[in-house]
Design an enzyme around this catalytic site. Structure first.
Site, PDB file in Angstrom:
ATOM      1  N   SER A 290     -32.658  59.979  48.356  1.00 34.42           N
ATOM      2  CA  SER A 290     -33.442  59.850  49.582  1.00 34.42           C
ATOM      3  C   SER A 290     -34.944  59.797  49.254  1.00 34.42           C
ATOM      4  O   SER A 290     -35.376  58.898  48.552  1.00 34.42           O
ATOM      5  CB  SER A 290     -33.093  60.991  50.546  1.00 34.42           C
ATOM      6  OG  SER A 290     -33.582  60.740  51.839  1.00 34.42           O
TER       7      SER A 290
ATOM      8  N   ASP B  89     -25.130  55.479  57.083  1.00 34.58           N
ATOM      9  CA  ASP B  89     -26.247  56.399  56.886  1.00 34.58           C
ATOM     10  C   ASP B  89     -27.141  56.371  58.134  1.00 34.58           C
ATOM     11  O   ASP B  89     -27.744  55.340  58.439  1.00 34.58           O
ATOM     12  CB  ASP B  89     -27.041  55.959  55.650  1.00 34.58           C
ATOM     13  CG  ASP B  89     -28.141  56.934  55.258  1.00 34.58           C
ATOM     14  OD1 ASP B  89     -28.603  57.704  56.126  1.00 34.58           O
ATOM     15  OD2 ASP B  89     -28.541  56.909  54.076  1.00 34.58           O
TER      16      ASP B  89
ATOM     17  N   HIS C 187     -25.356  59.594  54.683  1.00 35.38           N
ATOM     18  CA  HIS C 187     -26.623  59.721  53.967  1.00 35.38           C
ATOM     19  C   HIS C 187     -26.486  60.565  52.707  1.00 35.38           C
ATOM     20  O   HIS C 187     -27.070  60.240  51.674  1.00 35.38           O
ATOM     21  CB  HIS C 187     -27.682  60.324  54.891  1.00 35.38           C
ATOM     22  CG  HIS C 187     -29.039  60.437  54.245  1.00 35.38           C
ATOM     23  ND1 HIS C 187     -29.739  59.328  53.792  1.00 35.38           N
ATOM     24  CD2 HIS C 187     -29.819  61.513  53.957  1.00 35.38           C
ATOM     25  CE1 HIS C 187     -30.893  59.723  53.256  1.00 35.38           C
ATOM     26  NE2 HIS C 187     -30.958  61.034  53.348  1.00 35.38           N
TER      27      HIS C 187
END
Length: 252
Positions: free
Chosen positions: A102, A198, A228
């Protein structure tokens, strides 16, 4: 591994876990996501895999995260980039593969651009470069945007815990570190894992990153039912396979 800490050149106390490589191994550096830390399942899986494969591993917490010092709301992309470079410079040797999840994907890209002689490969999980400007800011209501600009912060609800502050400093600082609007020059192998379910980083964002990166040895894996976090057993398996593939190419 034992958790240690050191003081960065900027005066921040950063917690880390370090394991040296053996033989021809490379060092894998884990870069966590926004409000995440080095105690997560993916980070520990990479650490355990690296140990078994003879590679080195470095895990750390950004300032305001996990076991490191500082307050989260004082953090910016500039500060967390400084943290990543400080740990890399002080606590690693030899060739590196950066594994970023991320926001950690953004940090990995910024570190690769800053240390091209050290970073030889990238493994990115739901990478979120430019997220402050391209993903987070457009999601805020006009009222929240006005609150950020006027009051200096707003509290953002989280699916993973309590609401947390998003500051004007974070949003404005992030703009100077945007990478998606130009070529990201990197010649090493890149593997990207992206869930198509996601809710935080749309898979089109990963496609934009593959276009921006100049690397020829780049594989994007879209996981149709992936979220995610990509922390299921099968997702961890894909992550470790990607790490092994990149390691083989880096070692030549």
């Amino acid at each position: 591994m034992t958790t240690e800490s050191f003081t960065s050149p900027e005066g921040r106390r950063l917690a880390f876990r370090r394991m040296p490589a053996t033989g021809a191994g490379v060092t894998f550096v884990w870069l966590s996501g926004f409000k995440s830390d080095m105690s997560g399942g993916k980070a520990l899986a990479v650490e355990a895999w690296a140990k078994g494969a003879g590679h080195g591993a470095l895990l750390f917490d950004y300032s305001g995260h996990g076991q490191s010092g500082g307050a989260f709301e004082d953090g910016t992309i500039s500060a967390w980039r400084e943290d990543a470079l400080a740990v890399i410079d002080a606590q690693t040797e030899g060739p590196l593969v950066l594994v970023g999840s991320s926001m950690g994907g953004w940090m990995a890209l910024l570190a690769a651009l800053a240390r091209p002689e050290r970073v030889k490969g990238l493994v990115l999980i739901a990478p979120a470069p430019d997220f402050t400007e391209k993903l987070m800011w457009p999601e805020f209501t006009p009222g929240q945007q006005a609150e950020i600009m006027g009051e200096g912060f707003t509290l953002r609800p989280s699916a993973y815990g309590e609401p947390y502050p998003i500051t004007r400093a974070l949003i404005e600082d992030g703009q100077q570190w945007s990478v998606l609007d130009r070529d990201i020059v990197f010649a090493g192998p890149v593997r990207i894992l992206q869930g198509m379910q996601d809710p935080d980083v749309p898979w089109g964002h990963a496609l934009a990153l593959t276009t921006a990166l100049t690397a020829e040895d780049l594989v994007l894996t879209l996981i149709k039912d992936g979220d995610h976090r990509l922390s299921r057993d099968e997702d961890i398996g894909r992550l470790l396979a990607a790490c092994g593939e990149v390691a083989e190419r880096v070692r030549g």
